[in-house]
Design a protein around this motif. Structure first.
Motif, short mmCIF file in Angstrom:
data_model
loop_
_atom_site.label_atom_id
_atom_site.label_comp_id
_atom_site.label_asym_id
_atom_site.label_seq_id
_atom_site.Cartn_x
_atom_site.Cartn_y
_atom_site.Cartn_z
N THR A 161 0.92 -1.23 0.01
CA THR A 161 -0.03 -0.05 -0.04
C THR A 161 0.95 1.44 0.03
O THR A 161 1.94 1.31 0.54
N LEU A 162 0.21 2.30 -0.75
CA LEU A 162 0.98 3.64 -0.54
C LEU A 162 0.43 4.50 0.59
O LEU A 162 -0.76 4.25 1.00
N GLU A 163 1.10 5.33 1.13
CA GLU A 163 0.58 6.21 2.17
C GLU A 163 -0.41 7.15 1.24
O GLU A 163 -0.31 7.70 0.18
N ASN A 164 -1.70 7.15 1.90
CA ASN A 164 -2.80 7.90 1.41
C ASN A 164 -3.31 8.96 2.29
O ASN A 164 -4.64 9.12 2.04
N ASN A 165 -2.67 9.81 3.03
CA ASN A 165 -3.37 10.88 3.98
C ASN A 165 -4.02 11.78 3.07
O ASN A 165 -5.09 12.44 3.33
N TYR B 57 -10.73 12.68 -0.62
CA TYR B 57 -11.79 11.84 -0.34
C TYR B 57 -12.88 12.48 0.29
O TYR B 57 -14.14 12.54 0.22
N THR B 58 -12.69 12.96 1.32
CA THR B 58 -13.74 13.61 2.40
C THR B 58 -14.13 14.52 1.79
O THR B 58 -15.37 15.06 1.89
N GLN B 59 -13.43 15.72 1.28
CA GLN B 59 -14.10 16.70 0.46
C GLN B 59 -14.64 16.39 -0.47
O GLN B 59 -15.89 17.06 -0.89
N ALA B 60 -14.30 15.50 -1.49
CA ALA B 60 -15.46 15.13 -2.71
C ALA B 60 -16.59 14.39 -2.23
O ALA B 60 -17.69 14.62 -2.68
N GLN B 61 -16.37 13.70 -1.01
CA GLN B 61 -17.87 13.16 -0.43
C GLN B 61 -18.72 14.20 -0.04
O GLN B 61 -19.77 14.00 -0.43
N GLY B 62 -18.29 15.38 0.62
CA GLY B 62 -18.98 16.30 1.26
C GLY B 62 -19.78 17.10 -0.08
O GLY B 62 -20.77 17.37 0.04
N ALA B 63 -19.02 17.25 -1.10
CA ALA B 63 -19.29 17.87 -2.25
C ALA B 63 -20.43 17.37 -2.79
O ALA B 63 -21.54 17.85 -3.17
N TYR B 64 -20.46 15.88 -2.98
CA TYR B 64 -21.44 15.09 -3.65
C TYR B 64 -22.67 15.15 -2.60
O TYR B 64 -23.75 15.26 -3.29
N GLU B 65 -22.46 15.01 -1.61
CA GLU B 65 -23.54 14.98 -0.47
C GLU B 65 -24.50 16.27 -0.75
O GLU B 65 -25.69 16.42 -0.76
N ALA B 66 -23.63 17.43 -0.97
CA ALA B 66 -24.35 19.03 -1.00
C ALA B 66 -24.96 18.85 -2.43
O ALA B 66 -26.35 19.47 -2.18
N ALA B 67 -24.30 18.30 -3.27
CA ALA B 67 -24.95 18.46 -4.47
C ALA B 67 -26.30 17.45 -4.66
O ALA B 67 -27.37 17.86 -5.22
N LEU B 68 -26.33 16.55 -3.93
CA LEU B 68 -27.35 15.41 -3.91
C LEU B 68 -28.51 16.23 -3.11
O LEU B 68 -29.48 15.97 -3.85
N SER B 69 -28.05 16.86 -2.12
CA SER B 69 -29.55 17.50 -1.52
C SER B 69 -29.90 18.67 -2.45
O SER B 69 -31.24 18.85 -2.47
N GLY C 56 -18.84 12.09 -10.09
CA GLY C 56 -17.61 11.57 -10.91
C GLY C 56 -16.21 12.14 -10.12
O GLY C 56 -15.53 11.17 -10.07
N ALA C 57 -16.13 13.09 -9.41
CA ALA C 57 -15.01 13.62 -8.91
C ALA C 57 -14.89 12.46 -7.65
O ALA C 57 -13.51 11.98 -7.35
N LEU C 58 -15.94 12.23 -6.93
CA LEU C 58 -15.82 11.32 -5.59
C LEU C 58 -15.25 10.00 -6.23
O LEU C 58 -14.44 9.34 -5.70
N GLU C 59 -16.01 9.35 -7.50
CA GLU C 59 -15.41 8.03 -7.91
C GLU C 59 -13.99 8.16 -8.37
O GLU C 59 -13.42 7.08 -8.28
N GLU C 60 -13.47 9.04 -8.81
CA GLU C 60 -12.24 9.28 -9.32
C GLU C 60 -11.43 9.29 -8.15
O GLU C 60 -10.31 8.54 -8.40
N ILE C 61 -11.55 10.01 -7.02
CA ILE C 61 -10.89 9.87 -5.78
C ILE C 61 -10.91 8.17 -5.36
O ILE C 61 -9.96 7.78 -4.92
N GLU C 62 -12.13 7.86 -5.32
CA GLU C 62 -12.21 6.34 -4.75
C GLU C 62 -11.08 5.37 -5.63
O GLU C 62 -10.69 4.60 -5.29
N ALA C 63 -11.28 5.79 -6.92
CA ALA C 63 -10.50 4.85 -7.85
C ALA C 63 -8.89 5.16 -7.52
O ALA C 63 -8.14 4.12 -7.44
#
Length: 358
Positions: A90-94, A100-112, A220-227
């Motif tokens: 595994t690579l360091e991923n901090n 990922y946290t930022q992208a997840q928050g942006a997605y939840e806001a856009a979803l709302s 898409g941004a969230l899935e990119e970070i997840e990938a």
């Protein structure tokens, strides 16, 4: 004993010695003849048999990260057996986790926002259509009122001309007709305005579509970070054994740089070349006996899994009275089960293809 007797005895011994030497020469000649005959028979049999020499090989793949970074952990070592998909490093991923946290928050806001915009479309459409329905009923009522007022006016007007009603009744009928016309005009104007307000629904729908677009973009941004996070975990591309470890934990690695070499040692194979004179005797799934110098008394079993349909280099030149041509050879692959891992990649192997009764 006289001199003559001594000479006769010596001559007799010479004859015996010569006979012994001749007998020994005969025995040696016969022995060598039998040896060479047997050796020639073995060579002839060897030439006629489906025997060839090759090298033990195995499927080998390299495992590499798709992204650059610093190696954080490597839970496997050289010699480890791994399965396909198993975590190797595994690579360091901090930083990736923060993104990922930022992208997840942006997605939840856009979803709302998309959900609110969708609700606004339904609410606006409901309100507009309710208002239109009410004004349509009001226009219909005004039309009925105008019709009644027009009929009353026409009747009073005829009576007024006949001086059967008073001027006051006539004026009242006339005023009621004008009032009914105005009420219809007002109702129709209100209906026209309500119909025009349907554009509000279109605006709400456009806003909803825009919100959906933002939601899709955020997803898409969230899935990119997840990938990318998934790419930070190195997985075994195939089952086998770790035969090379090129880097250690803590080292920096570029995308595509080999980290491990994985070799399928349990399923090695050997490739041999069979001449075109013999290739017709080779069949798929034909059994084979494999011997290696490291285990001279052991016979490994294998089977033919591939026969090249195209001939390769010439093995020797055939000459006849009419013409001469190169004899070609065909590559044959034999798979060898190796669960005990006795066979090693690079070993020289002698392969004999077993032929059944004809």
């Amino acid at each position: 004993m006289s001199t003559a007797e001594i000479l006769a005895q010596i001559e007799k011994n010479k004859k015996k010695t010569l006979m012994v030497i001749l007998a020994l020469l005969l025995v040696v000649t016969v022995a060598f003849g039998l040896f060479f005959a047997k050796n020639n028979a073995v060579i002839a049999e060897e030439r006629d048999s489906l025997t060839a020499t090759g090298t033990i090989e195995a499927k080998t793949v390299t495992a590499a990260f798709k992204i650059p970074g610093k190696i954080d952990a490597m839970p496997v070592e050289e010699g480890s057996k791994v399965e396909e998909g198993q975590h190797l490093a595994t690579l360091e991923n901090n930083q990736l986790m923060a993104k990922y946290t930022q992208a997840q928050g942006a997605y939840e806001a856009a979803l709302s926002q998309a959900e609110q915009a969708g609700s606004a479309v339904a609410l606006t459409e409901q309100q507009v259509e309710a208002t239109i329905s009410q004004l349509q009923a009001k226009v219909a009522q005004a039309e009925v009122g105008l019709t009644d007022a027009q009929q009353m006016y026409d009747r009073i007007s005829r009576l007024h001309q006949a001086e059967a009603v008073s001027d006051k009744d006539y004026d009242q009928a006339k005023n009621n007709l004008e009032l009914a016309k105005n009420q219809l005009l007002e109702a129709q104007a209100g209906l026209d305005q309500a119909l025009a307000s349907r554009t509000q629904v279109q605006v709400a729908q456009a806003q909803y579509q825009a919100a959906l677009g933002q939601q899709t973009q955020a997803l898409g941004a969230l899935e990119e970070i997840e990938a990318t996070l998934e790419d930070a975990v190195l997985k075994a591309p195939a089952p086998g054994y770790i035969t090379q470890k090129y880097l250690e934990a803590g080292e920096m690695v570029n995308a595509g740089t080999p980290v491990f070499q994985i070799t399928d040692l349990e399923r090695p194979y050997v490739k041999v070349f069979i001449s075109e004179e013999k290739i017709g005797r080779v069949q798929l799934n034909q059994e084979a006996e494999i011997r290696v110098p490291a285990f001279p008394d052991k016979v490994f079993k294998g089977k033919v899994v591939w026969i090249n349909d195209a001939g390769d280099f010439a093995v020797r030149r055939a000459v006849s009275e009419q013409h001469q041509r190169d004899l070609r050879s065909f590559e044959v692959r034999i798979d060898i089960p190796n669960e005990d891992l006795l066979l090693k990649v690079g070993m020289t192997a002698t392969v004999k293809l077993v032929e059944g009764e004809k």
